[in-house]
Scaffold this motif. Sequence first.
Motif, mmCIF file in Angstrom:
data_model
loop_
_atom_site.group_PDB
_atom_site.id
_atom_site.type_symbol
_atom_site.label_atom_id
_atom_site.label_comp_id
_atom_site.label_asym_id
_atom_site.label_seq_id
_atom_site.Cartn_x
_atom_site.Cartn_y
_atom_site.Cartn_z
ATOM 1 N N HIS A 29 0.872 -1.179 0.000
ATOM 2 C CA HIS A 29 0.000 0.000 0.000
ATOM 3 C C HIS A 29 0.902 1.219 0.000
ATOM 4 C CE1 HIS A 29 -3.061 2.912 0.959
ATOM 5 N NE2 HIS A 29 -4.008 1.975 1.028
ATOM 6 N N ASP A 30 1.017 1.860 -1.150
ATOM 7 C CA ASP A 30 1.990 2.937 -1.306
ATOM 8 C C ASP A 30 1.690 4.143 -0.419
ATOM 9 O OD1 ASP A 30 3.488 1.502 -3.132
ATOM 10 O OD2 ASP A 30 2.399 2.285 -4.864
ATOM 11 N N SER A 31 0.420 4.532 -0.304
ATOM 12 C CA SER A 31 0.136 5.738 0.471
ATOM 13 C C SER A 31 0.325 5.512 1.970
ATOM 14 C CB SER A 31 -1.282 6.241 0.189
ATOM 15 O OG SER A 31 -2.254 5.374 0.719
ATOM 16 N N LEU A 32 0.138 4.290 2.445
ATOM 17 C CA LEU A 32 0.434 3.983 3.841
ATOM 18 C C LEU A 32 1.925 3.741 4.062
ATOM 19 C CD1 LEU A 32 -2.476 1.543 4.840
ATOM 20 C CD2 LEU A 32 -2.270 3.982 5.347
ATOM 21 N N GLY A 33 2.650 3.475 2.983
ATOM 22 C CA GLY A 33 4.087 3.266 3.078
ATOM 23 C C GLY A 33 4.477 1.937 3.681
ATOM 24 N N MET A 34 3.643 0.914 3.455
ATOM 25 C CA MET A 34 3.929 -0.403 4.031
ATOM 26 C C MET A 34 3.122 -1.464 3.306
ATOM 27 S SD MET A 34 1.799 -0.169 7.613
ATOM 28 C CE MET A 34 2.282 1.537 7.891
ATOM 29 N N ALA A 35 3.452 -2.704 3.601
ATOM 30 C CA ALA A 35 2.642 -3.820 3.121
ATOM 31 C C ALA A 35 1.464 -4.001 4.073
ATOM 32 C CB ALA A 35 3.476 -5.092 3.063
ATOM 33 N N ILE A 36 0.384 -4.611 3.550
ATOM 34 C CA ILE A 36 -0.783 -4.896 4.388
ATOM 35 C C ILE A 36 -1.183 -6.356 4.206
ATOM 36 C CG2 ILE A 36 -1.682 -2.549 4.524
ATOM 37 C CD1 ILE A 36 -3.584 -3.251 2.202
ATOM 38 N N ALA A 37 -1.413 -7.035 5.318
ATOM 39 C CA ALA A 37 -1.859 -8.425 5.303
ATOM 40 C C ALA A 37 -3.366 -8.438 5.491
ATOM 41 C CB ALA A 37 -1.176 -9.209 6.420
ATOM 42 N N VAL A 38 -4.094 -9.047 4.553
ATOM 43 C CA VAL A 38 -5.547 -8.943 4.567
ATOM 44 C C VAL A 38 -6.255 -10.268 4.834
ATOM 45 C CG1 VAL A 38 -5.610 -6.893 3.101
ATOM 46 C CG2 VAL A 38 -5.616 -9.151 2.036
ATOM 47 N N SER A 39 -5.540 -11.388 4.802
ATOM 48 C CA SER A 39 -6.164 -12.663 5.153
ATOM 49 C C SER A 39 -5.971 -12.927 6.643
ATOM 50 C CB SER A 39 -5.561 -13.813 4.345
ATOM 51 O OG SER A 39 -4.247 -14.096 4.794
ATOM 52 N N HIS A 40 -6.799 -13.804 7.198
ATOM 53 C CA HIS A 40 -6.663 -14.155 8.610
ATOM 54 C C HIS A 40 -5.317 -14.821 8.865
ATOM 55 C CE1 HIS A 40 -7.388 -16.351 12.389
ATOM 56 N NE2 HIS A 40 -8.338 -15.476 12.634
ATOM 57 N N SER A 41 -4.920 -15.708 7.963
ATOM 58 C CA SER A 41 -3.661 -16.426 8.128
ATOM 59 C C SER A 41 -2.472 -15.477 8.088
ATOM 60 C CB SER A 41 -3.520 -17.489 7.030
ATOM 61 O OG SER A 41 -2.250 -18.101 7.076
ATOM 62 N N ALA A 42 -2.450 -14.586 7.105
ATOM 63 C CA ALA A 42 -1.314 -13.664 6.968
ATOM 64 C C ALA A 42 -1.283 -12.653 8.108
ATOM 65 C CB ALA A 42 -1.377 -12.955 5.619
ATOM 66 N N ALA A 43 -2.456 -12.124 8.486
ATOM 67 C CA ALA A 43 -2.499 -11.163 9.586
ATOM 68 C C ALA A 43 -2.051 -11.818 10.896
ATOM 69 C CB ALA A 43 -3.907 -10.590 9.730
ATOM 70 N N SER A 44 -2.475 -13.059 11.126
ATOM 71 C CA SER A 44 -2.032 -13.783 12.323
ATOM 72 C C SER A 44 -0.526 -13.985 12.312
ATOM 73 C CB SER A 44 -2.743 -15.135 12.411
ATOM 74 O OG SER A 44 -4.133 -14.969 12.560
ATOM 75 N N ALA A 45 0.008 -14.314 11.127
ATOM 76 C CA ALA A 45 1.455 -14.513 11.011
ATOM 77 C C ALA A 45 2.208 -13.220 11.315
ATOM 78 C CB ALA A 45 1.799 -15.019 9.617
ATOM 79 N N VAL A 46 1.682 -12.091 10.850
ATOM 80 C CA VAL A 46 2.312 -10.800 11.132
ATOM 81 C C VAL A 46 2.379 -10.562 12.641
ATOM 82 C CG1 VAL A 46 1.988 -8.292 10.958
ATOM 83 C CG2 VAL A 46 1.733 -9.731 8.924
ATOM 84 N N LEU A 47 1.295 -10.852 13.338
ATOM 85 C CA LEU A 47 1.240 -10.584 14.778
ATOM 86 C C LEU A 47 2.117 -11.531 15.593
ATOM 87 C CD1 LEU A 47 -2.601 -9.937 15.173
ATOM 88 C CD2 LEU A 47 -0.775 -8.239 14.999
ATOM 89 N N ARG A 48 2.352 -12.737 15.067
ATOM 90 C CA ARG A 48 3.074 -13.751 15.841
ATOM 91 C C ARG A 48 4.545 -13.902 15.451
ATOM 92 N NH1 ARG A 48 -0.793 -16.948 18.435
ATOM 93 N NH2 ARG A 48 -2.904 -16.734 17.618
ATOM 94 N N HIS A 49 4.927 -13.482 14.257
ATOM 95 C CA HIS A 49 6.277 -13.747 13.750
ATOM 96 C C HIS A 49 7.315 -13.001 14.582
ATOM 97 C CE1 HIS A 49 9.617 -14.392 11.060
ATOM 98 N NE2 HIS A 49 8.844 -15.062 10.206
ATOM 99 N N ARG A 50 8.298 -13.714 15.101
ATOM 100 C CA ARG A 50 9.293 -13.077 15.947
ATOM 101 C C ARG A 50 10.331 -12.302 15.151
ATOM 102 N NH1 ARG A 50 7.547 -11.029 18.530
ATOM 103 N NH2 ARG A 50 9.361 -10.510 19.767
ATOM 104 N N GLY A 51 10.281 -12.383 13.842
ATOM 105 C CA GLY A 51 11.113 -11.517 13.007
ATOM 106 C C GLY A 51 10.432 -10.202 12.692
ATOM 107 N N LEU A 52 9.231 -10.015 13.227
ATOM 108 C CA LEU A 52 8.487 -8.767 13.074
ATOM 109 C C LEU A 52 8.214 -8.214 14.466
ATOM 110 C CD1 LEU A 52 5.895 -9.937 10.386
ATOM 111 C CD2 LEU A 52 7.850 -8.407 10.002
ATOM 112 N N GLY A 53 8.597 -6.990 14.712
ATOM 113 C CA GLY A 53 8.463 -6.452 16.055
ATOM 114 C C GLY A 53 7.824 -5.082 16.079
#
Length: 386
Positions: A29-53
């Motif tokens: 998402h260019d105007s937000l300046g970041m990627a966005i996870a829109v599925s339940h699986s991907a959003a859950s992975a974003v919240l749980r991944h220890r390489g993302l803080g």
Amino acid sequence: MFDPNDPVFLANPYPEFARLRSAGEVHRHDSLGMAIAVSHSAASAVLRHRGLGRIWTDASPPERFVSFNLLHRNSLLENEPPAHTRLRRSISSAFGRGHVERLRPTVAEIAAGMVADLAEAMDDDADLLEHLAQPLPVAVIAELLGVSEADRSRLVSWSNAIVKMYEYGLPTAQQDAAERAAGEFAGHLRELADDRRRHPGEDLVSDLVRADLTGDEVVATGVLLLMAGHEATVNVIGNGVRALLRHPGQWQRLLDDPALVETAVEELIRYDAPLQLFERTATEDVEIAGFHLAKGEKIAALLGAAARDPAVFEAPDTLDVGRSPNPHIGFGAGIHYCIGAPLARIEIAAALHALIARLPGLRLADEPQRRPEFVIRGLVTLPVSA
């Protein structure tokens, strides 16, 4: 890609989320300046991944946002291990001294009193936000922290001003208001904490000052509890009652079977999420649902999109107060799972129980006015009658 300032999108973002999910689980998402996870699986992975803080970056210029940055640098929400581990252990220990259960009967009593006031104000119609959704979490958090009656009125204005900073493209005047509010709230909590050191009580602040926390961390924790607890609960109650009154069959189910309130709480959090977006920053190269993130890049879990994923929720666009199981991620996931979730659930349930008991004929009196913001999704007004 959606415009987070578009009133049409803000009125109902869920069709756009469905379109994005059908095209892929993660998008840039260019105007937000970041990627966005829109599925339940991907959003859950974003919240749980220890390489993302949660990597806090001071609001700029730092000399202009001294108080706002100080609160966030010392916040449980904005730190990763080992600082997060120490903070969460100390704060959980303070919470674990029975504060939530201690407040359960008080919350029910407060909610019943506010709904009684709402009923008395309803000669023609009244605003449910003004009489219940807004004051209930403030009263509860004030009880939790031991804030005096005289000081409680300032909590809402402080919270409302500070959380505006989480939106994108905020005007300068609102940024300045957020910094002023952060400074005033921090000053108030410092005075409160100093008083509790001299005269400890049964409130959470007394337990926090006895914990392994610095003075700044005690203040930041109090501010976090207000902002997260107040904003989320206000908007679950507001969005949720609006949804129930637009689906009278579901409201009738609660009237017929008040035992459904517990599952209804989870469904209202899922159906129209009060927090739509939660950011993470890659601390190493990471891949989420096939989307590559380089170290330092940001990605957001779109909680509202995850909550309508048909791969997880049957008939996801349908409000179902009896939905079970309901694996929404409205309180987050992983190490940053909301520490105040049990208290929020008690507040929302108390509001629903009080409404169905006192105002079974509740209905919308006019079209509610929606807040013109994306990240924190809520209403400005909720006119009701009975």
